[in-house]
Design a protein around this motif. Structure first.
Motif, PDB file in Angstrom:
ATOM      1  N   GLY A 136      -1.609 -75.343 -10.136  1.00  0.00           N
ATOM      2  CA  GLY A 136      -1.705 -75.424  -8.676  1.00  0.00           C
ATOM      3  C   GLY A 136      -2.838 -74.583  -8.127  1.00  0.00           C
ATOM      4  N   GLY A 137      -3.976 -74.567  -8.834  1.00  0.00           N
ATOM      5  CA  GLY A 137      -5.112 -73.778  -8.383  1.00  0.00           C
ATOM      6  C   GLY A 137      -4.866 -72.280  -8.444  1.00  0.00           C
ATOM      7  N   GLY A 138      -3.929 -71.864  -9.294  1.00  0.00           N
ATOM      8  CA  GLY A 138      -3.605 -70.444  -9.421  1.00  0.00           C
ATOM      9  C   GLY A 138      -2.311 -70.053  -8.735  1.00  0.00           C
ATOM     10  N   PHE A 139      -1.773 -70.941  -7.903  1.00  0.00           N
ATOM     11  CA  PHE A 139      -0.560 -70.628  -7.151  1.00  0.00           C
ATOM     12  C   PHE A 139       0.611 -70.313  -8.077  1.00  0.00           C
ATOM     13  CE2 PHE A 139       3.343 -71.779  -4.907  1.00  0.00           C
ATOM     14  CZ  PHE A 139       3.173 -71.117  -3.691  1.00  0.00           C
ATOM     15  N   LEU A 140       0.699 -71.026  -9.201  1.00  0.00           N
ATOM     16  CA  LEU A 140       1.840 -70.884 -10.094  1.00  0.00           C
ATOM     17  C   LEU A 140       1.697 -69.747 -11.107  1.00  0.00           C
ATOM     18  CD1 LEU A 140       2.536 -74.671 -10.693  1.00  0.00           C
ATOM     19  CD2 LEU A 140       4.004 -73.063  -9.455  1.00  0.00           C
ATOM     20  N   THR A 141       0.652 -68.945 -10.964  1.00  0.00           N
ATOM     21  CA  THR A 141       0.512 -67.790 -11.855  1.00  0.00           C
ATOM     22  C   THR A 141       1.460 -66.663 -11.465  1.00  0.00           C
ATOM     23  OG1 THR A 141      -1.254 -66.828 -10.489  1.00  0.00           O
ATOM     24  CG2 THR A 141      -1.918 -68.315 -12.282  1.00  0.00           C
ATOM     25  N   GLY A 142       1.992 -66.722 -10.247  1.00  0.00           N
ATOM     26  CA  GLY A 142       2.906 -65.688  -9.796  1.00  0.00           C
ATOM     27  C   GLY A 142       2.228 -64.505  -9.126  1.00  0.00           C
ATOM     28  N   ARG A 143       0.921 -64.569  -8.971  1.00  0.00           N
ATOM     29  CA  ARG A 143       0.199 -63.431  -8.386  1.00  0.00           C
ATOM     30  C   ARG A 143       0.247 -63.433  -6.866  1.00  0.00           C
ATOM     31  NH1 ARG A 143      -6.301 -64.270  -8.761  1.00  0.00           N
ATOM     32  NH2 ARG A 143      -6.168 -62.515  -7.319  1.00  0.00           N
ATOM     33  N   TYR A 144       0.681 -64.544  -6.264  1.00  0.00           N
ATOM     34  CA  TYR A 144       0.664 -64.653  -4.808  1.00  0.00           C
ATOM     35  C   TYR A 144       2.048 -64.459  -4.209  1.00  0.00           C
ATOM     36  CZ  TYR A 144      -3.994 -66.567  -5.561  1.00  0.00           C
ATOM     37  OH  TYR A 144      -5.294 -66.724  -5.940  1.00  0.00           O
ATOM     38  N   THR A 145       2.089 -63.792  -3.059  1.00  0.00           N
ATOM     39  CA  THR A 145       3.315 -63.639  -2.289  1.00  0.00           C
ATOM     40  C   THR A 145       3.215 -64.526  -1.050  1.00  0.00           C
ATOM     41  OG1 THR A 145       2.471 -61.818  -0.928  1.00  0.00           O
ATOM     42  CG2 THR A 145       3.451 -61.247  -3.065  1.00  0.00           C
ATOM     43  N   ARG A 146       4.181 -64.425  -0.175  1.00  0.00           N
ATOM     44  CA  ARG A 146       4.148 -65.250   1.027  1.00  0.00           C
ATOM     45  C   ARG A 146       3.151 -64.745   2.072  1.00  0.00           C
ATOM     46  NH1 ARG A 146       8.845 -66.472  -1.324  1.00  0.00           N
ATOM     47  NH2 ARG A 146       9.856 -68.475  -0.856  1.00  0.00           N
ATOM     48  N   ASP A 147       2.559 -63.599   1.830  1.00  0.00           N
ATOM     49  CA  ASP A 147       1.496 -63.095   2.705  1.00  0.00           C
ATOM     50  C   ASP A 147       0.163 -63.734   2.300  1.00  0.00           C
ATOM     51  OD1 ASP A 147       3.230 -61.359   4.049  1.00  0.00           O
ATOM     52  OD2 ASP A 147       2.996 -59.841   2.478  1.00  0.00           O
ATOM     53  N   GLU A 148      -0.616 -64.158   3.282  1.00  0.00           N
ATOM     54  CA  GLU A 148      -1.894 -64.789   2.974  1.00  0.00           C
ATOM     55  C   GLU A 148      -2.786 -63.830   2.186  1.00  0.00           C
ATOM     56  OE1 GLU A 148      -5.497 -67.274   5.191  1.00  0.00           O
ATOM     57  OE2 GLU A 148      -3.740 -66.588   6.309  1.00  0.00           O
ATOM     58  N   PRO A 149      -3.355 -64.297   1.063  1.00  0.00           N
ATOM     59  CA  PRO A 149      -4.143 -63.409   0.198  1.00  0.00           C
ATOM     60  C   PRO A 149      -5.469 -62.998   0.826  1.00  0.00           C
ATOM     61  CG  PRO A 149      -4.324 -65.669  -0.558  1.00  0.00           C
ATOM     62  CD  PRO A 149      -3.291 -65.676   0.532  1.00  0.00           C
ATOM     63  N   LYS A 150      -5.938 -61.834   0.422  1.00  0.00           N
ATOM     64  CA  LYS A 150      -7.216 -61.315   0.903  1.00  0.00           C
ATOM     65  C   LYS A 150      -8.335 -61.568  -0.108  1.00  0.00           C
ATOM     66  CE  LYS A 150      -5.629 -59.429   4.735  1.00  0.00           C
ATOM     67  NZ  LYS A 150      -4.248 -59.906   4.665  1.00  0.00           N
ATOM     68  N   ASN A 169      -2.908 -75.497   2.085  1.00  0.00           N
ATOM     69  CA  ASN A 169      -2.399 -76.620   1.303  1.00  0.00           C
ATOM     70  C   ASN A 169      -1.382 -76.201   0.254  1.00  0.00           C
ATOM     71  OD1 ASN A 169      -4.019 -78.495   2.648  1.00  0.00           O
ATOM     72  ND2 ASN A 169      -5.733 -78.188   1.246  1.00  0.00           N
ATOM     73  N   ARG A 170      -1.255 -74.908  -0.007  1.00  0.00           N
ATOM     74  CA  ARG A 170      -0.348 -74.442  -1.053  1.00  0.00           C
ATOM     75  C   ARG A 170       0.857 -73.683  -0.511  1.00  0.00           C
ATOM     76  NH1 ARG A 170      -1.857 -77.608  -5.220  1.00  0.00           N
ATOM     77  NH2 ARG A 170      -3.982 -77.207  -5.942  1.00  0.00           N
ATOM     78  N   ALA A 171       0.665 -72.946   0.585  1.00  0.00           N
ATOM     79  CA  ALA A 171       1.677 -71.992   1.033  1.00  0.00           C
ATOM     80  C   ALA A 171       2.768 -72.636   1.884  1.00  0.00           C
ATOM     81  CB  ALA A 171       1.004 -70.855   1.800  1.00  0.00           C
ATOM     82  N   SER A 172       3.482 -73.597   1.318  1.00  0.00           N
ATOM     83  CA  SER A 172       4.608 -74.207   2.027  1.00  0.00           C
ATOM     84  C   SER A 172       5.911 -73.596   1.528  1.00  0.00           C
ATOM     85  CB  SER A 172       4.619 -75.717   1.776  1.00  0.00           C
ATOM     86  OG  SER A 172       4.902 -75.990   0.407  1.00  0.00           O
ATOM     87  N   ASP A 173       6.970 -73.734   2.323  1.00  0.00           N
ATOM     88  CA  ASP A 173       8.277 -73.238   1.907  1.00  0.00           C
ATOM     89  C   ASP A 173       8.724 -73.917   0.615  1.00  0.00           C
ATOM     90  OD1 ASP A 173       8.419 -71.546   4.079  1.00  0.00           O
ATOM     91  OD2 ASP A 173       9.567 -72.951   5.317  1.00  0.00           O
ATOM     92  N   GLN A 174       8.457 -75.217   0.489  1.00  0.00           N
ATOM     93  CA  GLN A 174       8.829 -75.954  -0.715  1.00  0.00           C
ATOM     94  C   GLN A 174       8.116 -75.390  -1.941  1.00  0.00           C
ATOM     95  OE1 GLN A 174      10.966 -78.082  -1.625  1.00  0.00           O
ATOM     96  NE2 GLN A 174      10.158 -79.002  -3.501  1.00  0.00           N
ATOM     97  N   ASN A 175       6.821 -75.120  -1.815  1.00  0.00           N
ATOM     98  CA  ASN A 175       6.064 -74.600  -2.953  1.00  0.00           C
ATOM     99  C   ASN A 175       6.531 -73.205  -3.356  1.00  0.00           C
ATOM    100  OD1 ASN A 175       4.609 -76.927  -3.197  1.00  0.00           O
ATOM    101  ND2 ASN A 175       2.704 -76.096  -2.366  1.00  0.00           N
TER     102      ASN A 175
END
Length: 329
Positions: free
Chosen positions: A207-221, A236-242
């Motif tokens: 998912g373009g890195g989304f599924l690596t677990g490095r991201y939280t629900r806060d928008e990344p810097k 395009n990635r930060a949905s509740d479903q994702n």
């Protein structure tokens, strides 16, 4: 490393494909060549690049890395995107394809391409012109198999039907975006590929890195998700479903003592119809993490849990078709 046949062909490819889009950009040449060497030494034989990756620099690095072991590699590249300011420097016309293949062969330092893929549909060029040109390339020996990428199901089926009617070579594979957070292909493309025996080589399996677990629900810097446009844009990635899917991936990773990236890749490897997910890495540490998806089996119960968490909403016409399915279908 296990191997699978690529679509309706006798070509065996490794169960993971090393993507090279970052080579010459966020991955320096030395690390890129090291990744290829490690990949091949562990049994990987499938490499994917494209003429537009880093303006051709990716192809140059790949060519340099595999020159002495060319026969061990199934080399895939692509044509279609803009490669020059010339009016004909884009598309799937006979001219652009023939110009493109010669340029790719030169950068790759080889006299043949194992899998030549059209990068996306070209509405300006009749598909019969594209397929005739690709058939000529296979006949000439410059290309051995052909594939497509980023097609609608009707575009793939139209292409296959035209190839069959004209006795041209047909697409043996498609390269779509596909992951636990991007399963749109399930609506029609997956069943079409199973029916027509077309190999599926997913890009962006994390998912373009989304599924690596490095991201939280806060928008990344920082990182890839900070982009404002494109498939990996945060919007395009930060949905509740994702994020619910990510939570399930992280939970599975803890249960199996794996990383989230390894879980996401392993789910794909065990998915029916999937030939070889394309993974990329900017750093050697990321490469090693991704390679950890090999050599083990995800328990069925956990696989099913991830499948359910990421499944598309049941909609029309699926509901209607299932309602009238006969008992012995």
């Amino acid at each position: 490393m296990n191997y699978k046949l690529l679509g309706k062909s006798g070509l065996a490819v490794s169960e993971l494909c090393l993507g090279t889009m970052t080579f010459g950009n966020t991955t320096n040449e030395a690390d890129a060549i090291e990744m290829i060497d490690r990949f091949v030494d562990r049994g990987g034989n499938f490499l994917d690049t494209a003429d537009v990756y880093v303006s051709g620099r990716s192809e140059e690095i790949v060519g340099k890395a595999i020159k002495k072991r060319r026969s061990d590699i199934v080399l895939a590249t692509k044509v279609r995107m803009t490669t020059s300011s010339n009016i004909n420097g884009v598309g799937l016309s006979r001219k652009h394809i023939l110009d493109g293949v010669e340029a790719s062969l030169k950068r790759l330092q080889t006299d043949y391409i194992d899998l030549y893929q059209v990068h996306v549909w070209d509405h300006a060029t009749p598909i019969e012109e594209t397929l005739r040109t690709l058939d000529d390339l296979v006949t000439s020996g410059k290309v051995r198999y052909i594939g497509c990428s980023n097609f609608f199901a009707w575009q793939l089926m139209k292409s296959l039907a035209y190839s069959d009617a004209s006795r041209y070579v047909r697409f043996v594979s498609i390269q779509p975006q596909y992951s636990l957070v991007s399963r749109q292909m399930d609506r029609e493309m997956l069943s079409l590929c199973l029916e027509e025996k077309v190999g599926i080589i997913p890009w962006a399996p994390l998912g373009g890195g989304f599924l690596t677990g490095r991201y939280t629900r806060d928008e990344p810097k920082e990182g890839r998700m900070t982009t404002k446009v494109g498939e990996s844009a945060w919007i395009n990635r930060a949905s509740d479903q994702n994020f619910s899917i990510l939570d399930a991936v992280v939970e599975a990773a803890k249960e199996l003592d794996k990383t989230p990236a390894q879980i996401a890749l392993r789910w794909l490897i065990q998915r029916e119809g999937i030939t070889s997910p394309i993974f990329g890495a900017s750093k050697l540490e990321q490469f090693e993490d991704n390679m950890g998806a090999l050599g083990w089996e995800m328990p069925t119960e956990i696989w099913n849990r991830l499948n359910s968490a990421s499944a598309l909403q049941d909609d029309y016409p699926n509901r209607f078709i299932e309602k009238f399915r006969r008992p012995f279908e």
